[in-house]
Design a protein around this motif. Structure first.
Motif, PDB file in Angstrom:
ATOM      1  N   VAL A   3      30.638  34.276  50.626  1.00  8.86           N
ATOM      2  CA  VAL A   3      30.746  34.366  49.621  1.00  8.86           C
ATOM      3  C   VAL A   3      32.486  33.956  49.651  1.00  8.86           C
ATOM      4  CG1 VAL A   3      31.398  36.592  49.777  1.00  8.86           C
ATOM      5  CG2 VAL A   3      31.516  36.540  47.853  1.00  8.86           C
ATOM      6  N   GLN A   4      32.290  33.303  48.397  1.00  8.94           N
ATOM      7  CA  GLN A   4      34.512  33.289  48.226  1.00  8.94           C
ATOM      8  C   GLN A   4      35.036  33.592  47.467  1.00  8.94           C
ATOM      9  OE1 GLN A   4      31.488  30.478  46.828  1.00  8.94           O
ATOM     10  NE2 GLN A   4      31.241  29.979  49.602  1.00  8.94           N
ATOM     11  N   LEU A   5      36.284  33.779  47.967  1.00  3.21           N
ATOM     12  CA  LEU A   5      37.459  34.981  47.444  1.00  3.21           C
ATOM     13  C   LEU A   5      38.674  34.837  47.039  1.00  3.21           C
ATOM     14  CD1 LEU A   5      36.789  37.268  50.191  1.00  3.21           C
ATOM     15  CD2 LEU A   5      34.781  37.751  47.830  1.00  3.21           C
ATOM     16  N   VAL A   6      39.334  34.787  45.980  1.00  2.00           N
ATOM     17  CA  VAL A   6      40.321  34.257  45.513  1.00  2.00           C
ATOM     18  C   VAL A   6      41.030  35.440  45.160  1.00  2.00           C
ATOM     19  CG1 VAL A   6      41.441  32.738  44.161  1.00  2.00           C
ATOM     20  CG2 VAL A   6      38.917  32.090  44.588  1.00  2.00           C
ATOM     21  N   GLU A   7      42.039  35.811  45.509  1.00  2.00           N
ATOM     22  CA  GLU A   7      43.644  37.142  44.862  1.00  2.00           C
ATOM     23  C   GLU A   7      44.259  36.041  44.102  1.00  2.00           C
ATOM     24  OE1 GLU A   7      43.181  36.545  49.684  1.00  2.00           O
ATOM     25  OE2 GLU A   7      43.345  35.566  48.051  1.00  2.00           O
ATOM     26  N   SER A   8      44.749  36.686  42.833  1.00  2.00           N
ATOM     27  CA  SER A   8      45.536  36.493  42.197  1.00  2.00           C
ATOM     28  C   SER A   8      46.515  38.345  41.756  1.00  2.00           C
ATOM     29  CB  SER A   8      44.352  36.034  40.278  1.00  2.00           C
ATOM     30  OG  SER A   8      43.785  36.953  40.464  1.00  2.00           O
ATOM     31  N   GLY A   9      47.215  38.172  41.234  1.00  2.00           N
ATOM     32  CA  GLY A   9      48.381  39.204  40.717  1.00  2.00           C
ATOM     33  C   GLY A   9      49.111  39.582  41.217  1.00  2.00           C
ATOM     34  N   GLY A  10      49.624  38.785  42.536  1.00  2.00           N
ATOM     35  CA  GLY A  10      50.494  38.945  43.229  1.00  2.00           C
ATOM     36  C   GLY A  10      52.173  38.635  42.108  1.00  2.00           C
ATOM     37  N   GLY A  11      52.909  38.601  43.051  1.00  4.53           N
ATOM     38  CA  GLY A  11      54.574  38.599  41.843  1.00  4.53           C
ATOM     39  C   GLY A  11      56.246  39.192  42.537  1.00  4.53           C
ATOM     40  N   MET A  12      56.289  39.255  41.830  1.00  2.15           N
ATOM     41  CA  MET A  12      57.895  39.952  42.614  1.00  2.15           C
ATOM     42  C   MET A  12      58.347  41.240  41.353  1.00  2.15           C
ATOM     43  SD  MET A  12      61.492  38.172  42.878  1.00  2.15           S
ATOM     44  CE  MET A  12      61.121  37.473  44.613  1.00  2.15           C
ATOM     45  N   VAL A  13      58.762  41.969  42.442  1.00  2.00           N
ATOM     46  CA  VAL A  13      58.935  43.421  41.287  1.00  2.00           C
ATOM     47  C   VAL A  13      59.809  44.249  41.758  1.00  2.00           C
ATOM     48  CG1 VAL A  13      57.063  44.821  42.542  1.00  2.00           C
ATOM     49  CG2 VAL A  13      57.817  45.478  40.051  1.00  2.00           C
ATOM     50  N   GLN A  14      60.558  45.177  40.953  1.00  2.00           N
ATOM     51  CA  GLN A  14      61.857  46.233  41.172  1.00  2.00           C
ATOM     52  C   GLN A  14      60.851  47.565  42.598  1.00  2.00           C
ATOM     53  OE1 GLN A  14      64.606  46.787  38.633  1.00  2.00           O
ATOM     54  NE2 GLN A  14      65.563  44.795  39.518  1.00  2.00           N
ATOM     55  N   ALA A  15      61.248  48.316  43.153  1.00  2.00           N
ATOM     56  CA  ALA A  15      60.497  49.153  44.127  1.00  2.00           C
ATOM     57  C   ALA A  15      60.792  49.941  42.908  1.00  2.00           C
ATOM     58  CB  ALA A  15      61.840  50.017  44.719  1.00  2.00           C
ATOM     59  N   GLY A  16      59.439  50.817  42.514  1.00  2.00           N
ATOM     60  CA  GLY A  16      58.928  51.809  41.904  1.00  2.00           C
ATOM     61  C   GLY A  16      58.510  51.243  40.610  1.00  2.00           C
ATOM     62  N   GLY A  17      58.631  49.632  40.120  1.00  2.00           N
ATOM     63  CA  GLY A  17      57.375  49.490  40.079  1.00  2.00           C
ATOM     64  C   GLY A  17      55.704  48.831  40.256  1.00  2.00           C
ATOM     65  N   SER A  18      54.995  48.171  39.439  1.00  2.00           N
ATOM     66  CA  SER A  18      53.762  48.200  39.348  1.00  2.00           C
ATOM     67  C   SER A  18      53.285  46.926  39.700  1.00  2.00           C
ATOM     68  CB  SER A  18      52.665  48.678  38.830  1.00  2.00           C
ATOM     69  OG  SER A  18      53.094  50.372  38.699  1.00  2.00           O
ATOM     70  N   LEU A  19      52.051  46.446  40.349  1.00  2.00           N
ATOM     71  CA  LEU A  19      50.881  45.431  40.803  1.00  2.00           C
ATOM     72  C   LEU A  19      50.021  45.855  39.919  1.00  2.00           C
ATOM     73  CD1 LEU A  19      53.638  42.861  42.442  1.00  2.00           C
ATOM     74  CD2 LEU A  19      52.912  43.227  40.109  1.00  2.00           C
ATOM     75  N   ARG A  20      48.677  44.737  39.533  1.00  2.00           N
ATOM     76  CA  ARG A  20      47.468  44.642  40.204  1.00  2.00           C
ATOM     77  C   ARG A  20      47.032  43.602  40.276  1.00  2.00           C
ATOM     78  NH1 ARG A  20      42.658  45.956  35.314  1.00  2.00           N
ATOM     79  NH2 ARG A  20      42.567  44.253  34.980  1.00  2.00           N
ATOM     80  N   LEU A  21      46.110  43.421  41.414  1.00  2.00           N
ATOM     81  CA  LEU A  21      45.773  42.730  42.575  1.00  2.00           C
ATOM     82  C   LEU A  21      44.430  42.278  42.400  1.00  2.00           C
ATOM     83  CD1 LEU A  21      47.863  42.703  46.182  1.00  2.00           C
ATOM     84  CD2 LEU A  21      48.792  42.122  43.672  1.00  2.00           C
ATOM     85  N   ALA A  22      44.176  41.254  42.035  1.00  2.00           N
ATOM     86  CA  ALA A  22      42.529  40.837  41.416  1.00  2.00           C
ATOM     87  C   ALA A  22      41.587  40.154  43.102  1.00  2.00           C
ATOM     88  CB  ALA A  22      42.127  40.060  40.410  1.00  2.00           C
ATOM     89  N   CYS A  23      39.871  40.441  43.423  1.00  2.00           N
ATOM     90  CA  CYS A  23      39.643  39.710  43.801  1.00  2.00           C
ATOM     91  C   CYS A  23      38.773  39.149  43.674  1.00  2.00           C
ATOM     92  CB  CYS A  23      39.748  40.270  45.750  1.00  2.00           C
ATOM     93  SG  CYS A  23      38.406  39.183  46.392  1.00  2.00           S
ATOM     94  N   ALA A  24      38.514  38.070  42.754  1.00  2.00           N
ATOM     95  CA  ALA A  24      37.435  37.409  42.495  1.00  2.00           C
ATOM     96  C   ALA A  24      36.155  36.543  43.676  1.00  2.00           C
ATOM     97  CB  ALA A  24      37.821  36.313  41.863  1.00  2.00           C
ATOM     98  N   ALA A  25      35.305  36.914  43.708  1.00  2.00           N
ATOM     99  CA  ALA A  25      34.030  37.079  43.841  1.00  2.00           C
ATOM    100  C   ALA A  25      32.880  35.647  43.495  1.00  2.00           C
ATOM    101  CB  ALA A  25      33.097  37.849  44.926  1.00  2.00           C
ATOM    102  N   SER A  26      32.837  35.016  44.256  1.00  2.00           N
ATOM    103  CA  SER A  26      31.637  33.619  43.423  1.00  2.00           C
ATOM    104  C   SER A  26      31.134  33.697  45.033  1.00  2.00           C
ATOM    105  CB  SER A  26      32.770  32.411  43.226  1.00  2.00           C
ATOM    106  OG  SER A  26      33.421  31.552  44.557  1.00  2.00           O
ATOM    107  N   GLY A  27      29.847  32.823  44.502  1.00  2.00           N
ATOM    108  CA  GLY A  27      28.057  32.552  45.613  1.00  2.00           C
ATOM    109  C   GLY A  27      27.696  34.003  45.184  1.00  2.00           C
ATOM    110  N   ARG A  28      28.008  35.242  45.667  1.00  2.00           N
ATOM    111  CA  ARG A  28      27.196  36.680  45.337  1.00  2.00           C
ATOM    112  C   ARG A  28      28.142  37.770  44.806  1.00  2.00           C
ATOM    113  NH1 ARG A  28      24.291  32.773  47.844  1.00  2.00           N
ATOM    114  NH2 ARG A  28      24.116  33.250  50.041  1.00  2.00           N
ATOM    115  N   THR A  29      26.467  38.413  44.668  1.00  2.00           N
ATOM    116  CA  THR A  29      27.338  39.536  44.044  1.00  2.00           C
ATOM    117  C   THR A  29      28.372  40.733  44.341  1.00  2.00           C
ATOM    118  OG1 THR A  29      25.343  39.592  42.245  1.00  2.00           O
ATOM    119  CG2 THR A  29      26.115  41.709  42.641  1.00  2.00           C
TER     120      THR A  29
END
Length: 122
Positions: free
Chosen positions: A1-27
């Motif tokens: 399975v191949q994994l690709v992360e996304s969603g990172g970035g810069m944010v101030q304290a107290g803020g929010s981010l959502r990271l995603a890990c997309a998988a390919s090749g397998r369920t």
């Protein structure tokens, strides 16, 4: 399975981010998928994991109540919702997977993504 992360970035304290890990090749539902992080000068550490097939989750103590790991089988993606971020959450975040049960140990995971940077400013 191949994994690709996304969603990172810069944010101030107290803020929010959502990271995603997309998988390919397998369920992704047939894998336990975890999130780990590595801050500069520190060892890679466990953040959260979601067990294969079901919705059982585990969290590192410092992120409990702030981070939520979830799985969208239709999109073959695992997410890490991060709320109330703190400067000490700054790190490169990696997703990892194994076809079986796993918990917190890095050695339990067979497949790794390249990582995404999260920077939290005070």
């Amino acid at each position: 399975v191949q994994l690709v992360e996304s969603g990172g970035g810069m944010v101030q304290a107290g803020g929010s981010l959502r990271l995603a890990c997309a998988a390919s090749g397998r369920t992704v539902s047939t894998y336990t998928v975890g999130w780990f992080r590595q801050a500069p000068g520190k060892e890679r550490e466990f953040v959260a994991t979601i067990l294969l097939y079901g919705t059982t989750t585990l969290y590192e103590d410092s992120v409990k109540g702030r981070f939520t790991i979830s799985r969208d089988n239709a999109k073959n993606t695992v997410y890490l919702q991060m709320n109330n971020l703190k400067p000490e959450d700054t790190a490169v975040y990696y997703c990892a997977a194994v076809r079986g049960l796993a918990t917190r140990a890095i050695s339990e995971y067979s497949y790794w993504g390249q990582g995404t940077q999260v920077t939290v400013s005070s």
